[in-house]
Design a protein around this motif. Structure first.
Motif, PDB file in Angstrom:
ATOM      1  N   ILE A  32      -1.289  -2.655 -11.720  1.00 41.20           N
ATOM      2  CA  ILE A  32      -0.725  -3.784 -11.400  1.00 41.20           C
ATOM      3  C   ILE A  32       0.589  -3.787 -11.546  1.00 41.20           C
ATOM      4  O   ILE A  32       1.232  -4.421 -10.872  1.00 41.20           O
ATOM      5  CB  ILE A  32      -1.425  -4.807 -12.394  1.00 41.20           C
ATOM      6  CG1 ILE A  32      -3.011  -4.759 -11.889  1.00 41.20           C
ATOM      7  CG2 ILE A  32      -1.067  -6.069 -12.085  1.00 41.20           C
ATOM      8  CD1 ILE A  32      -3.724  -5.654 -12.824  1.00 41.20           C
ATOM      9  N   MET A  33       1.252  -2.882 -12.455  1.00 38.98           N
ATOM     10  CA  MET A  33       2.551  -3.027 -12.831  1.00 38.98           C
ATOM     11  C   MET A  33       3.546  -2.537 -11.567  1.00 38.98           C
ATOM     12  O   MET A  33       4.265  -3.483 -10.999  1.00 38.98           O
ATOM     13  CB  MET A  33       3.095  -2.272 -14.219  1.00 38.98           C
ATOM     14  CG  MET A  33       2.244  -2.962 -15.357  1.00 38.98           C
ATOM     15  SD  MET A  33       2.517  -4.570 -15.645  1.00 38.98           S
ATOM     16  CE  MET A  33       4.294  -4.256 -16.074  1.00 38.98           C
ATOM     17  N   PRO A  34       3.570  -1.238 -11.191  1.00 39.45           N
ATOM     18  CA  PRO A  34       4.412  -0.965 -10.160  1.00 39.45           C
ATOM     19  C   PRO A  34       3.964  -1.512  -8.579  1.00 39.45           C
ATOM     20  O   PRO A  34       5.018  -1.556  -8.039  1.00 39.45           O
ATOM     21  CB  PRO A  34       4.151   0.650 -10.213  1.00 39.45           C
ATOM     22  CG  PRO A  34       2.823   0.790 -10.673  1.00 39.45           C
ATOM     23  CD  PRO A  34       2.605  -0.307 -11.680  1.00 39.45           C
ATOM     24  N   THR A  35       2.829  -1.991  -8.747  1.00 40.19           N
ATOM     25  CA  THR A  35       2.487  -2.605  -7.343  1.00 40.19           C
ATOM     26  C   THR A  35       2.713  -4.066  -7.141  1.00 40.19           C
ATOM     27  O   THR A  35       3.020  -4.564  -6.210  1.00 40.19           O
ATOM     28  CB  THR A  35       1.018  -2.504  -6.854  1.00 40.19           C
ATOM     29  OG1 THR A  35       0.069  -2.804  -7.980  1.00 40.19           O
ATOM     30  CG2 THR A  35       0.728  -1.065  -6.657  1.00 40.19           C
ATOM     31  N   GLN A  36       2.614  -4.991  -8.185  1.00 40.83           N
ATOM     32  CA  GLN A  36       2.581  -6.307  -8.245  1.00 40.83           C
ATOM     33  C   GLN A  36       4.139  -6.785  -9.039  1.00 40.83           C
ATOM     34  O   GLN A  36       4.278  -8.140  -8.656  1.00 40.83           O
ATOM     35  CB  GLN A  36       1.560  -7.062  -8.660  1.00 40.83           C
ATOM     36  CG  GLN A  36       0.191  -6.683  -7.798  1.00 40.83           C
ATOM     37  CD  GLN A  36       0.199  -7.257  -6.435  1.00 40.83           C
ATOM     38  OE1 GLN A  36       1.048  -7.672  -5.953  1.00 40.83           O
ATOM     39  NE2 GLN A  36      -0.644  -6.562  -5.558  1.00 40.83           N
ATOM     40  N   LEU A  37       4.535  -6.141  -9.810  1.00 46.80           N
ATOM     41  CA  LEU A  37       5.486  -6.619 -10.629  1.00 46.80           C
ATOM     42  C   LEU A  37       6.730  -7.250 -10.034  1.00 46.80           C
ATOM     43  O   LEU A  37       7.511  -8.382 -10.198  1.00 46.80           O
ATOM     44  CB  LEU A  37       6.109  -5.658 -11.726  1.00 46.80           C
ATOM     45  CG  LEU A  37       6.982  -6.127 -12.806  1.00 46.80           C
ATOM     46  CD1 LEU A  37       6.474  -7.511 -13.489  1.00 46.80           C
ATOM     47  CD2 LEU A  37       7.566  -5.041 -13.537  1.00 46.80           C
ATOM     48  N   LEU A  67       1.006  -1.225   0.072  1.00 45.48           N
ATOM     49  CA  LEU A  67       0.013   0.049  -0.084  1.00 45.48           C
ATOM     50  C   LEU A  67       0.833   1.367   0.005  1.00 45.48           C
ATOM     51  O   LEU A  67       0.281   2.437  -0.463  1.00 45.48           O
ATOM     52  CB  LEU A  67      -1.169   0.009   1.132  1.00 45.48           C
ATOM     53  CG  LEU A  67      -2.289  -0.822   1.206  1.00 45.48           C
ATOM     54  CD1 LEU A  67      -2.833  -1.011   2.457  1.00 45.48           C
ATOM     55  CD2 LEU A  67      -2.924  -0.495  -0.045  1.00 45.48           C
ATOM     56  N   LEU A  68       2.090   0.960   0.331  1.00 47.48           N
ATOM     57  CA  LEU A  68       2.991   2.229   0.373  1.00 47.48           C
ATOM     58  C   LEU A  68       2.985   3.046  -1.075  1.00 47.48           C
ATOM     59  O   LEU A  68       3.080   4.231  -1.209  1.00 47.48           O
ATOM     60  CB  LEU A  68       4.339   2.071   0.715  1.00 47.48           C
ATOM     61  CG  LEU A  68       4.686   1.758   1.963  1.00 47.48           C
ATOM     62  CD1 LEU A  68       6.172   1.183   2.467  1.00 47.48           C
ATOM     63  CD2 LEU A  68       4.246   2.779   3.090  1.00 47.48           C
ATOM     64  N   VAL A  69       2.993   2.105  -2.103  1.00 49.52           N
ATOM     65  CA  VAL A  69       2.915   2.728  -3.746  1.00 49.52           C
ATOM     66  C   VAL A  69       1.606   3.664  -4.015  1.00 49.52           C
ATOM     67  O   VAL A  69       1.748   4.675  -4.124  1.00 49.52           O
ATOM     68  CB  VAL A  69       3.355   1.957  -4.798  1.00 49.52           C
ATOM     69  CG1 VAL A  69       3.111   2.283  -6.020  1.00 49.52           C
ATOM     70  CG2 VAL A  69       4.692   1.183  -4.412  1.00 49.52           C
TER      71      VAL A  69
END
Length: 418
Positions: A236-241, A58-60
């Motif tokens: 989805i990319m910056p949080t899960q990649l 959740l920080l991002v």
């Protein structure tokens, strides 16, 4: 207000107001994705916190919650009191809140600082979007909207690549990158000025009475919802990649930095092509092409080879960069002059609502279906959006062709009765 019109000998990017606004636009990426390569390291650093797994994710998007709540209010304030003071004070707050993660002792306080960072972003992006509408019109405005997306992507390429490198030294160091925004303040102070309020008010009244602005609120609401959905999928990319790549056995910090760097490079490059493509296929065609490219990218991600990961992020970045300027251009064209601050606030809020909701929805889906299931689901939804946009474009073309055909049918004169 300075009169500046772009010409071949006087291009828009030579206007110092343009440069200042592009600097402000680049802060969006810095606020969110810059710390992405550090997420696994932060989770390990604060492993004693029982909520570390969720809090680090959740920080991002944490700033997005504050933006979603504050941006509409910031738009109303900007309409009433002006944009310049909001832009400058937001940038100062951005530096302070963004760098706070260097020294704060635990994840809850770092999360709180990210919420404050979101207030700063709401102020910056709302003022910046409204100023684009105040300063520029027509082709100049379209050119600047695509340059905004390029600034976000190329800025992201620099910030995230730097973050990927410094995160290998310490997971806290990427927070220091937010301090670079202090270097933007001198030009913003010199270049940005509010339009004269009397002239702005008169122009607003003339615009409202002349154009009538047919149900712009309903159309703007549809744009806001679509932009929120688009950003929810894209984020989805910056949080899960980084977690996906770590699961597949890669050095997540370095690999995530490189993959997101490819995404930003691709997005920045394709955003520069937006005006030419838009003139050829229109906004509906842009939506169809952009969503199809993003769908292709999510279909490639599960293969998880280095080549497929880079190809996937390039396709997702290109598609997102193509559709993003459409939201700004369409919204500023719909909203009356005196409501551009509100329109900018709602647009800004929709971006960050989508970003904040992204990990809240994607993390449970990963737990149940795995990363492959998440990526295939995203691809299916994007493909449906592309088909819908293409169908809408086809219907519009058929209506236009029918209207032209009817105009070309000769009308036989009535025969007179004896």
């Amino acid at each position: 207000m300075q009169d500046f019109r772009a010409t071949p000998s006087n291009p828009i990017w030579r206007d110092r107001r343009t440069v200042a606004l592009l600097m402000a636009a680049s802060l969006t990426t810095m606020a969110n994705a810059t710390i992405s390569p550090a997420l696994p390291g932060l989770e390990r650093l604060f492993s004693g916190d029982p909520n570390a797994a969720m809090l680090t994710r959740l920080l991002v998007p944490a700033p997005a919650l504050s933006v979603a709540l504050c941006a509409p209010l910031a738009g109303l304030v900007a309409d009433r009191f002006g944009r310049r003071a909001m832009l400058l004070s937001g940038t100062i707050l951005f530096v302070i809140a963004g760098c706070a993660g260097l020294v704060l002792p635990d994840l809850p306080t770092i999360f709180a600082s990210r919420l404050v960072l979101g207030i700063a972003v709401a102020m910056i992006m709302t003022a910046q979007t409204a100023l684009v509408g105040d300063y520029f019109t027509g082709k100049d405005r379209n050119a600047l909207t695509c340059l905004q997306i390029s600034a976000r992507n190329f800025g992201g390429l620099i910030f995230i690549s730097l973050a990927g490198w410094v995160a290998t030294l310490s997971p806290r160091l990427p927070f220091a990158i937010h301090g670079l925004a202090a270097a933007f303040l001198p030009l913003m102070w010199i270049a940005i000025a509010d339009p004269p309020r009397s002239a702005q008010s008169l122009a607003a009244k003339l615009a409202d009475s002349a154009a009538g602005h047919p149900p712009w609120r309903a159309r703007l609401a549809l744009l806001v919802l679509l932009q929120a959905l688009t950003n929810m999928i894209f984020f989805i990319m910056p949080t899960q990649l980084s977690f996906f790549l770590e699961e597949r056995g890669y050095n997540s910090a370095a690999m995530t930095g490189a993959a997101l760097g490819v995404l930003m490079l691709s997005g920045g490059s394709f955003a520069l092509l937006y005006p030419r493509i838009q003139r050829t296929i229109g906004h509906v065609g842009i939506f169809a092409m952009g969503y199809a490219a993003m769908a292709l990218g999510f279909l490639l991600l599960p293969f998880a080879t280095t080549a497929s990961s880079f190809a996937a992020t390039a396709a997702i970045g290109a598609g997102y960069a193509l559709v993003s300027p459409c939201f700004i251009a369409l919204a500023l064209g719909l909203a009356p002059l005196r409501r551009r601050g509100l329109a900018g606030g709602l647009l800004t809020a929709s971006v960050f609502i989508g970003q904040f909701c992204s990990p809240l929805l994607s993390t449970p889906l990963i737990a149940r279906y795995g990363f492959d299931g998440l990526f295939h689901g995203a691809a299916s939804l994007l493909l449906a959006m592309a088909i819908t946009a293409g169908a809408a474009g086809g219907l519009s073309w058929l209506r236009l062709r029918s209207a032209v055909t009817l105009q070309q049918i000769p009308v036989s004169p009535r025969s007179s009765l004896p």
